[in-house]
Scaffold this motif. Sequence first.
Motif, short mmCIF file in Angstrom:
data_model
loop_
_atom_site.label_atom_id
_atom_site.label_comp_id
_atom_site.label_asym_id
_atom_site.label_seq_id
_atom_site.Cartn_x
_atom_site.Cartn_y
_atom_site.Cartn_z
N ASP A 135 1.03 -1.37 -0.18
CA ASP A 135 -0.06 -0.26 -0.17
C ASP A 135 0.91 1.06 0.42
OD1 ASP A 135 -1.98 -1.24 0.18
OD2 ASP A 135 -2.92 -0.82 1.96
N PRO A 136 1.63 1.52 -0.85
CA PRO A 136 2.73 2.64 -1.07
C PRO A 136 1.96 3.61 -1.61
CG PRO A 136 2.61 1.74 -3.12
CD PRO A 136 2.40 0.46 -2.19
N CYS A 137 1.66 4.62 -0.71
CA CYS A 137 1.38 5.64 -0.92
C CYS A 137 1.92 7.24 -1.12
CB CYS A 137 -0.08 6.45 -0.04
SG CYS A 137 -0.32 7.87 0.25
N VAL A 138 2.20 7.96 -2.27
CA VAL A 138 3.61 9.74 -2.85
C VAL A 138 2.59 10.79 -2.19
CG1 VAL A 138 5.27 9.58 -3.72
CG2 VAL A 138 4.90 7.50 -3.41
N PHE A 139 3.39 11.18 -1.54
CA PHE A 139 2.69 12.60 -1.21
C PHE A 139 3.66 13.88 -1.47
CE2 PHE A 139 2.96 15.75 1.88
CZ PHE A 139 1.65 16.50 1.11
N GLU A 140 3.27 14.21 -2.46
CA GLU A 140 4.16 15.82 -2.86
C GLU A 140 3.95 16.72 -2.30
OE1 GLU A 140 4.42 17.11 -6.82
OE2 GLU A 140 6.02 18.10 -6.33
N ASP A 141 5.07 17.29 -0.67
CA ASP A 141 4.57 18.27 -0.44
C ASP A 141 5.09 19.66 -1.25
OD1 ASP A 141 3.58 19.96 2.24
OD2 ASP A 141 5.23 18.92 3.57
N ASP A 142 4.90 20.33 -0.32
CA ASP A 142 4.61 22.34 -1.37
C ASP A 142 6.12 22.57 -1.84
OD1 ASP A 142 2.24 21.66 -0.79
OD2 ASP A 142 1.81 23.50 1.47
N ASP A 143 6.75 22.29 -0.52
CA ASP A 143 9.00 22.34 -1.19
C ASP A 143 9.33 21.39 -2.40
OD1 ASP A 143 8.69 19.71 0.54
OD2 ASP A 143 9.56 20.70 2.30
N ILE A 245 -12.71 3.99 7.48
CA ILE A 245 -11.41 4.91 7.07
C ILE A 245 -11.43 5.36 8.21
CG2 ILE A 245 -10.75 6.52 5.19
CD1 ILE A 245 -10.76 3.62 3.82
N CYS A 246 -10.75 6.16 8.74
CA CYS A 246 -10.43 6.94 9.88
C CYS A 246 -9.04 7.59 9.17
CB CYS A 246 -9.87 6.62 10.91
SG CYS A 246 -10.87 5.40 11.89
N TYR A 247 -8.69 9.11 10.71
CA TYR A 247 -7.97 10.19 10.12
C TYR A 247 -7.50 10.55 10.96
CZ TYR A 247 -10.88 14.18 10.80
OH TYR A 247 -12.07 14.84 11.21
N ALA A 248 -6.12 11.30 11.15
CA ALA A 248 -5.37 12.60 12.48
C ALA A 248 -4.34 12.87 11.47
CB ALA A 248 -4.64 11.05 12.98
N ILE A 249 -4.22 13.61 11.61
CA ILE A 249 -3.92 15.32 12.07
C ILE A 249 -2.29 15.54 12.74
CG2 ILE A 249 -4.55 17.83 11.58
CD1 ILE A 249 -7.54 17.68 11.40
N GLY A 250 -1.52 16.13 11.80
CA GLY A 250 -0.70 16.83 12.15
C GLY A 250 0.26 17.97 11.84
N ASP A 251 1.62 18.26 12.16
CA ASP A 251 2.06 19.34 11.62
C ASP A 251 2.78 19.15 10.60
OD1 ASP A 251 0.44 21.11 13.55
OD2 ASP A 251 1.83 20.69 15.43
N ASN A 252 3.17 18.52 10.20
CA ASN A 252 4.53 18.19 9.61
C ASN A 252 4.45 16.55 8.93
OD1 ASN A 252 6.33 15.99 10.17
ND2 ASN A 252 6.19 17.57 11.68
N PRO A 253 4.96 16.38 7.66
CA PRO A 253 4.58 14.33 7.34
C PRO A 253 4.96 13.86 7.75
CG PRO A 253 6.31 16.29 4.98
CD PRO A 253 6.17 17.17 6.65
#
Length: 322
Positions: A135-143, A245-253
């Motif tokens: 289950d790879p998920c690839v995320f591109e951050d704003d930088d 499907i659950c979620y959690a919030i953070g301040d960085n990747p």
Amino acid sequence: MKNKKYLLDELYMADPSVHVFNDKIYIYPSHDIDSGIPENDNGDHFDMQDYHVLSMDSVEEKVTDHGVALVIKDIPWANRQLWDCDVAHKNGKYYLYFPAKDYLDVFRIGVAVSNQPQGPFEPLETPIAGSYSIDPCVFEDDDGKHYMYFGGLWGGQLQRYRNNKAIECGQEPEDNSPALPSKIVRLSNNMLSFDEEPKEIIIVDANGDPITAGDHNRRFFEASWMHKYQGKYYFSYSTGNTHRICYAIGDNPYGPFTYQGVILTPVVGWTTHHGIISFKDKWYLFHHDSVPSGGKTWLRSLKVSEMEYNADGTIKTIDGID
Ligand code: FUB
């Protein structure tokens, strides 16, 4: 669009990873088939052989099936089970990341490359060094940095590893110990390898205590997804045997991430899996269920639902059954 909509009638597909490339929605699903393999906790019945790429000009319009983009027989190291994949874009090239079992029956994550988002994708000779599980998920951050989130319990083999090393007897931790986490790893500049050792995604409750292995309603199981909303990082995932499907919030990747709640309640079928995008000022949850196949858990169909936020940034729960 408030109501849920099935995307394709002709083929069974699942595990939608979704991205907007060139102003179009591209969907990278698993392609379910009726393999005849009996259902078991190892997931052997999910014996997928290829990937198709789908695209849409908007969620209201018809889906285009671009046909077969990668076949297992063309991947030198892969023996069986092409499970949930994802695609990232960098410098005019598209990178398809996919898990498959090698000839030792161990899940690894491979890469295949194309000049266009719909493929076809050319696989590399070997899986990514240091990769494991699913289950790879690839995320591109704003930088512009790319991060892969990965991992899945039971058939996804995550319980066979600690500190990125295979262990002799792979079992989940005791119920009151911290749950086995999803993993995050930064990708190298060429997008073909890991740029660091994978790290743990820690999910904590409102008191700051890690979610425990016995907390099956909230602990990570598989299907990692990352999106950003109002500067915050939203890590979402399936709880597997409790089908949320659950979620959690953070301040960085990298997190830590604080558990928030349920995005999608259980659907028909054992698995649940999703991708989230923002498109033309709305948010969408792409997911799957087994209603059209009459509940066959290995024959799943893609759906899309509009996803809404509350004023405090929490996500409104979507009913998996309606
Ligand atoms: O499609 C096979 C597996 O089922 C996926 O990798 C999991 O996330 C689950 O949806």
